[in-house]
Write a protein that holds these residues in place. Structure first.
Motif, PDB file in Angstrom:
ATOM      1  N   ALA A 151      20.880  -9.916   9.602  1.00  0.00           N
ATOM      2  CA  ALA A 151      21.180 -10.267  10.851  1.00  0.00           C
ATOM      3  C   ALA A 151      20.775 -12.028  11.061  1.00  0.00           C
ATOM      4  CB  ALA A 151      20.148  -9.722  11.950  1.00  0.00           C
ATOM      5  N   THR A 152      19.919 -12.346  10.210  1.00  0.00           N
ATOM      6  CA  THR A 152      19.560 -14.008  10.314  1.00  0.00           C
ATOM      7  C   THR A 152      19.777 -14.698   8.762  1.00  0.00           C
ATOM      8  OG1 THR A 152      17.215 -13.395   9.727  1.00  0.00           O
ATOM      9  CG2 THR A 152      17.834 -13.366  11.926  1.00  0.00           C
ATOM     10  N   GLY A 153      20.037 -13.814   7.931  1.00  0.00           N
ATOM     11  CA  GLY A 153      20.098 -14.418   6.546  1.00  0.00           C
ATOM     12  C   GLY A 153      18.867 -14.671   5.985  1.00  0.00           C
ATOM     13  N   GLN A 154      17.540 -14.338   6.576  1.00  0.00           N
ATOM     14  CA  GLN A 154      16.298 -14.811   6.039  1.00  0.00           C
ATOM     15  C   GLN A 154      16.019 -13.875   4.644  1.00  0.00           C
ATOM     16  OE1 GLN A 154      14.702 -14.636  10.129  1.00  0.00           O
ATOM     17  NE2 GLN A 154      13.261 -15.880   9.399  1.00  0.00           N
ATOM     18  N   VAL A 155      15.146 -14.395   3.967  1.00  0.00           N
ATOM     19  CA  VAL A 155      14.658 -13.601   2.893  1.00  0.00           C
ATOM     20  C   VAL A 155      13.022 -13.081   3.275  1.00  0.00           C
ATOM     21  CG1 VAL A 155      13.735 -13.260   0.527  1.00  0.00           C
ATOM     22  CG2 VAL A 155      16.090 -14.355   1.068  1.00  0.00           C
ATOM     23  N   LEU A 156      12.655 -12.097   3.564  1.00  0.00           N
ATOM     24  CA  LEU A 156      11.460 -11.583   4.139  1.00  0.00           C
ATOM     25  C   LEU A 156      10.582 -10.845   3.046  1.00  0.00           C
ATOM     26  CD1 LEU A 156      12.633 -10.300   7.545  1.00  0.00           C
ATOM     27  CD2 LEU A 156      11.798 -12.582   6.849  1.00  0.00           C
ATOM     28  N   HIS A 157       9.327 -10.847   3.383  1.00  0.00           N
ATOM     29  CA  HIS A 157       8.385 -10.096   2.403  1.00  0.00           C
ATOM     30  C   HIS A 157       7.595  -9.232   3.479  1.00  0.00           C
ATOM     31  CE1 HIS A 157       9.703 -13.287  -0.104  1.00  0.00           C
ATOM     32  NE2 HIS A 157       9.153 -12.590  -1.223  1.00  0.00           N
ATOM     33  N   ALA A 158       7.707  -7.932   3.251  1.00  0.00           N
ATOM     34  CA  ALA A 158       7.105  -6.864   4.149  1.00  0.00           C
ATOM     35  C   ALA A 158       6.546  -5.697   3.380  1.00  0.00           C
ATOM     36  CB  ALA A 158       8.138  -6.466   5.322  1.00  0.00           C
ATOM     37  N   GLY A 159       5.416  -5.269   3.815  1.00  0.00           N
ATOM     38  CA  GLY A 159       4.745  -3.853   3.405  1.00  0.00           C
ATOM     39  C   GLY A 159       5.920  -2.825   3.371  1.00  0.00           C
ATOM     40  N   GLY A 160       5.821  -2.156   2.163  1.00  0.00           N
ATOM     41  CA  GLY A 160       6.820  -1.112   2.025  1.00  0.00           C
ATOM     42  C   GLY A 160       6.377  -0.025   3.086  1.00  0.00           C
ATOM     43  N   ASP A 161       5.203   0.173   3.307  1.00  0.00           N
ATOM     44  CA  ASP A 161       4.817   1.239   4.440  1.00  0.00           C
ATOM     45  C   ASP A 161       5.341   0.839   5.892  1.00  0.00           C
ATOM     46  OD1 ASP A 161       3.105  -0.963   4.640  1.00  0.00           O
ATOM     47  OD2 ASP A 161       1.405   0.036   4.999  1.00  0.00           O
ATOM     48  N   ASN A 162       5.329  -0.438   5.996  1.00  0.00           N
ATOM     49  CA  ASN A 162       5.873  -0.674   7.524  1.00  0.00           C
ATOM     50  C   ASN A 162       7.376  -0.638   7.270  1.00  0.00           C
ATOM     51  OD1 ASN A 162       3.461  -1.322   8.514  1.00  0.00           O
ATOM     52  ND2 ASN A 162       3.374  -3.355   7.718  1.00  0.00           N
ATOM     53  N   ILE A 163       8.046  -0.985   6.460  1.00  0.00           N
ATOM     54  CA  ILE A 163       9.436  -0.812   6.461  1.00  0.00           C
ATOM     55  C   ILE A 163       9.973   0.520   6.539  1.00  0.00           C
ATOM     56  CG2 ILE A 163      11.679  -1.289   4.913  1.00  0.00           C
ATOM     57  CD1 ILE A 163      10.363  -3.561   3.596  1.00  0.00           C
TER      58      ILE A 163
END
Length: 271
Positions: A51-63
């Motif tokens: 949606a924004t082209g950003q590369v994000l880092h997030a916890g696998g549990d939250n995703i």
């Protein structure tokens, strides 16, 4: 009481009579979200938010919890609306044949869809907030609501073409799997494919990920959700109008419609 209010009241009553759907709401949604949160790894995963082209880092549990919640509400609202529409289909045809306005019945079904989707979405987001604090909670509610509305409209759509609840449930489950599984940034290597943007829950998942892990506000992905919602609703509307079309004007239609409505509580009570 207007025709719309009467039809809405009995439509909501039909939804409330579905005990299986109420049990699934109370148990299935929180269980799915809890399992997704506790079983998946909290390790950070990099992924590109289309949606924004950003590369994000997030916890696998939250995703996984986001994806699981969308899957849960999609299945529940789709099944709930399919079941209610199947159970009231014959009665709708009898009412329109007796002279009851089809516009009131259609408006009542849309009201029931909005009420059901809002209830399930708020419940699911409330459970997610017990485990996690997204960056934009309001946007997360909007994302989950969009998925609920799409699959609720899909349930109404399928109810006009499939013969029974088993067939409808299987169709909704398979559609949800095909829809959400390829979009999961963790589990699917296809998550960056351009074809993903054509799937029904693309807008919802992209908006939910944006709400969870960024402070940016981009509503463009929800255009996909609106397109799917409009398409499914228009087809369901056309099919409903065709099936409830009256070829000959009934005699004393108003009296017959009033009598049928007077017996509606008993009909819904037995179902």
């Amino acid at each position: 009481m207007t025709a719309y209010r009467v039809a809405t009241g009995y439509g909501l009553l039909a939804l409330a009579k579905n005990r299986l759907a109420l049990i699934l709401l109370a148990v299935f949604v929180p269980l799915w979200i809890t399992v997704a949160k506790t079983v998946a790894t909290p390790e950070l995963f990099p992924f590109r938010l289309r949606a924004t082209g950003q590369v994000l880092h997030a916890g696998g549990d939250n995703i996984t919890m986001i994806s699981g919640s969308l899957n849960a509400v999609s299945l529940l609202v789709g099944f709930w609306m399919f079941s209610a529409a199947r159970r009231t289909g014959d009665f709708d045809r009898r009412l329109t044949a007796a002279g009851y306005p089809r516009g009131a019945l259609l408006a009542a079904k849309l009201t029931a869809l909005l009420a059901t989707a809002a209830l399930v979405s708020a419940y699911a987001v409330a459970w997610m907030l017990l485990y996690w604090r997204p960056r934009q909670p309001g946007l997360l509610v909007l994302a989950v609501l969009a998925a609920s509305l799409i699959y609720g409209a899909m349930g109404l759509f399928l109810s006009l073409f499939l013969p029974g609840e088993v067939e409808g449930m299987v169709a909704i489950i398979m559609t949800s799997i095909i829809d959400l599984a390829p979009q999961n940034p963790i589990a699917a290597t296809t998550a960056n494919s351009p074809l993903i943007a054509w799937l029904p829950s693309y807008g919802s998942l992209q908006t939910a990920l944006q709400a969870g892990f960024t402070d940016r506000l981009t509503l463009a992905p929800l255009a996909n959700s609106l397109a799917w919602l409009a398409a499914l609703s228009l087809v369901a509307l056309a099919a409903f109008l065709r099936r409830t079309r009256v070829h000959t004007a009934p005699a004393a239609g108003g009296g017959r419609a009033g009598g049928l409505l007077g017996r509606a509580a008993g009909v819904f009570g037995r179902r």
